[in-house]
Design a protein around this motif. Structure first.
Motif, PDB file in Angstrom:
ATOM      1  N   HIS A   1       0.839  -1.203   0.000  1.00 24.49           N
ATOM      2  CA  HIS A   1       0.000   0.000   0.000  1.00 24.49           C
ATOM      3  C   HIS A   1       0.868   1.244   0.000  1.00 24.49           C
ATOM      4  N   PHE A   2       0.396   2.274  -0.706  1.00 22.59           N
ATOM      5  CA  PHE A   2       1.133   3.542  -0.745  1.00 22.59           C
ATOM      6  C   PHE A   2       0.271   4.672  -0.202  1.00 22.59           C
ATOM      7  N   PHE A   3       0.893   5.505   0.613  1.00 23.93           N
ATOM      8  CA  PHE A   3       0.262   6.692   1.183  1.00 23.93           C
ATOM      9  C   PHE A   3       1.247   7.838   0.899  1.00 23.93           C
ATOM     10  N   ASP A   4       0.879   8.709  -0.018  1.00 21.36           N
ATOM     11  CA  ASP A   4       1.783   9.738  -0.523  1.00 21.36           C
ATOM     12  C   ASP A   4       1.763  10.969   0.395  1.00 21.36           C
ATOM     13  N   ALA A   5       2.916  11.322   0.947  1.00 23.43           N
ATOM     14  CA  ALA A   5       2.985  12.444   1.902  1.00 23.43           C
ATOM     15  C   ALA A   5       3.152  13.793   1.230  1.00 23.43           C
ATOM     16  N   ASN A   6       3.304  13.803  -0.093  1.00 20.89           N
ATOM     17  CA  ASN A   6       3.762  15.043  -0.724  1.00 20.89           C
ATOM     18  C   ASN A   6       3.013  15.332  -2.024  1.00 20.89           C
ATOM     19  N   CYS A   7       1.776  15.836  -1.880  1.00 22.86           N
ATOM     20  CA  CYS A   7       0.979  16.206  -3.060  1.00 22.86           C
ATOM     21  C   CYS A   7       0.457  17.625  -2.876  1.00 22.86           C
ATOM     22  N   ARG A   8       0.364  18.333  -3.983  1.00 23.16           N
ATOM     23  CA  ARG A   8      -0.184  19.692  -3.954  1.00 23.16           C
ATOM     24  C   ARG A   8      -1.259  19.806  -5.024  1.00 23.16           C
ATOM     25  N   ILE A   9      -2.362  20.443  -4.674  1.00 20.74           N
ATOM     26  CA  ILE A   9      -3.417  20.682  -5.670  1.00 20.74           C
ATOM     27  C   ILE A   9      -3.921  22.113  -5.542  1.00 20.74           C
ATOM     28  N   GLY A  10      -4.627  22.524  -6.592  1.00 26.08           N
ATOM     29  CA  GLY A  10      -5.290  23.832  -6.572  1.00 26.08           C
ATOM     30  C   GLY A  10      -4.333  24.986  -6.797  1.00 26.08           C
ATOM     31  N   ASN A  11      -4.794  25.967  -7.511  1.00 27.98           N
ATOM     32  CA  ASN A  11      -4.014  27.201  -7.672  1.00 27.98           C
ATOM     33  C   ASN A  11      -4.870  28.181  -8.436  1.00 27.98           C
TER      34      ASN A  11
END
Ligand SMILES: [Zn+2]
Lengths: 249, 269
Positions: A5-15
């Motif tokens: 399983h992967f849990f991504d600590a580093n995502c950015r959305i929106g601007n």
């Protein structure tokens, strides 16, 4: 995937200025690469903590399967721009926000104890993770920050370059047991296994740095880091999951 | 959740995810070796690098030693390193423009370094030169006469480094533009399309950048793209994983990872 399983600590959305991915595009990429969950912060925090905090909460709500956990940005204690810690954390919980971050250089304050000590001390006591993504290439300031707040649980999520920076990051891993290292952009040959053997796999946390990087390259690097399955599983998802579950919001 | 790329039955992505290898040899056309001044590498010596290559199935790594490019280790010493790993290591002879006598001495020996030496490595900007400077003429003419590969360091400042003009001057050498003129993608496209059909883009530092391999394949075609990692700077699993993560066809992936190199250098080199 069933095996890992992967849990991504580093995502950015929106601007609001650039055309950047929002919730749907992130979820679609998470599906494409088989990433179950992601800790997600606003891509335009620099343009304002309050509007980006409220917008990231909205975007997290669009995910109806509870795969996304949000990050909120803190502000200095003295100006009263965000509510007092207990209230702030209560709102975080209500809005499915699991961690905090800060952007002192864009928001023009000095990240010292007499400026943000109240909220940072409360976060340390409640073990709320602090994402460090404002100190790219500002190693002196990052070292000062960690000296000022040694008890906080910090996750380094800079990805300020994709060239390994062991000389800068290892002293922090040596000195602060609550300092966790996000893998985004750290692509040195065998680097993850070497760091895990020195500091423990518990100190490493998978992150993609979406939308700059895709998820798949780092997933493959983690899976074939050469570490045993238990260590790989911790880096891929287990460590971040434990930190967020351990936070008392 | 929908089916992930790694779960697609019979795909290359599934193969690498499940086995850690692919059913073809991979050629890494851009490597280094040894300690480097601006970065710490624990595993940068030949034995560790070759072990890493074998794990994923890199057939050959073509590298230029860091200490050659910084003027400490002469090319002949690197040939000896290759001889210790004849199955896996191939080299680019490092060209330092300030050392005109050394260039002539090394290139006089070049043919005796076969099969280990396969081409030349040039880093114009690191050596305070443009590719168009006369100090490179001798080496580039040598490569052009023999149709040798020349790996040229490029980045987004490539348009200021005299790259395109120089490519136009040498129709027979095989130019590999390291890092695909990172960021100056349109310039890279021009270097490939408006020259003598002898220019390829080499991918080091690109795999993993979301959408960029797709963009480059769209611009120049996968037949003009080669795989590379700067090993030990980038982990092979990250980089191959980055190629397989791109939204391109499996034919494109095969072109990038081995077919193009076999078309240029053959299968036995
Ligand atoms: Zn290089």
């Amino acid at each position: 995937m069933k095996d890992l399983h992967f849990f991504d600590a580093n995502c950015r959305i929106g601007n609001d200025l650039d055309i950047m991915p929002k919730t749907a595009e992130l979820l679609s990429d998470l599906d494409r690469y088989g990433v179950e969950r992601a800790l997600v912060r606003h891509n335009a925090i620099r343009w304002g903590a309050l509007p980006s905090n409220s917008q990231i909460a909205e975007m997290v709500r669009e995910d109806t399967e509870n795969r996304l956990v949000g990050v909120w940005c803190i502000m200095p204690d003295s100006c009263g721009e965000i509510p007092p810690p207990d209230q702030f954390f209560k709102l975080m919980k209500e809005n499915r926000i699991g961690a905090i971050t800060l952007s002192p250089f864009e928001h023009r304050y000095v990240p010292r104890h007499n400026v943000i000590g109240k909220i940072m001390d409360a976060a340390a006591e409640r073990k709320i993770p602090v994402l460090l993504d404002a100190f790219a290439e500002k190693w002196n300031q990052l070292y000062d920050f960690m000296e000022e707040f040694p008890k906080n649980t910090c996750i380094y999520t800079e990805a300020c370059g994709k060239w390994g920076y062991d000389r800068q990051i290892r002293p922090l891993l040596d000195t602060y047991e609550n300092f966790y290292f996000g893998t985004a952009g750290y692509w040195v040959q065998d680097g993850l296994a070497i760091l895990a053997k020195k500091y423990g796999a518990e100190r490493l946390i998978y992150g993609s740095n979406f939308p700059r990087y895709n998820h798949g390259c780092g997933m493959m690097q983690v899976k074939y880091s050469g570490l045993d399955h238990e260590s790989v599983a911790k880096i891929a998802a287990g460590n971040l999951d434990s930190l967020l579950k351990g936070a008392q919001l | 959740m929908k089916e992930a790329i790694w779960e697609k039955k019979g795909s290359l992505a599934e193969q690498l995810w499940n086995t850690g290898k692919l059913d073809f040899p991979i050629y890494d056309m851009h490597g280094h070796m040894g300690p480097a001044y601006g970065i710490y590498f624990q595993n940068c010596m030949p034995a560790d690098m070759v072990a890493h290559m074998k794990r994923i199935g890199i057939k050959h790594l073509v590298f230029s030693h860091h200490e050659t490019l910084t003027g400490f280790k002469p090319n002949p010493e690197v040939v000896e390193i290759c001889r210790e790993y004849p199955e896996h290591l191939r080299m680019y002879a490092g060209i330092i423009p300030q050392r005109t006598e050394e260039i002539k001495r090394d290139l006089a020996l070049f043919d005796s370094w076969k099969p280990y030496a396969v081409g030349l490595k040039i880093l114009p900007i690191y050596h305070n030169h443009k590719l168009s400077d006369k100090e490179y003429d001798y080496a580039l003419s040598f490569a052009d006469e023999r149709a040798l590969p020349v790996l040229i360091h490029t980045w987004g400042n490539a348009p200021e480094c005299g790259i395109y003009e120089t490519l136009c001057k040498y129709p027979n050498a095989k130019f590999f533009l390291a890092h695909c003129c990172f960021g100056a993608w349109e310039y890279a496209e021009r270097c490939v399309k408006e020259t003598h059909n002898n220019v390829w883009l080499e991918l080091t530092a690109v795999p993993g950048e979301r959408g960029i391999i797709e963009k480059l394949v769209g611009m120049v075609g996968s037949e003009k793209i080669l795989f590379g990692t700067d090993l030990p700077w980038f982990d092979e699993y990250q980089a191959v994983g980055g190629v397989l993560s791109a939204d391109i066809t499996e034919d494109d992936m095969r072109n990038i990872l081995y077919r193009n190199v076999e078309n240029i250098l053959g299968k036995d080199w």
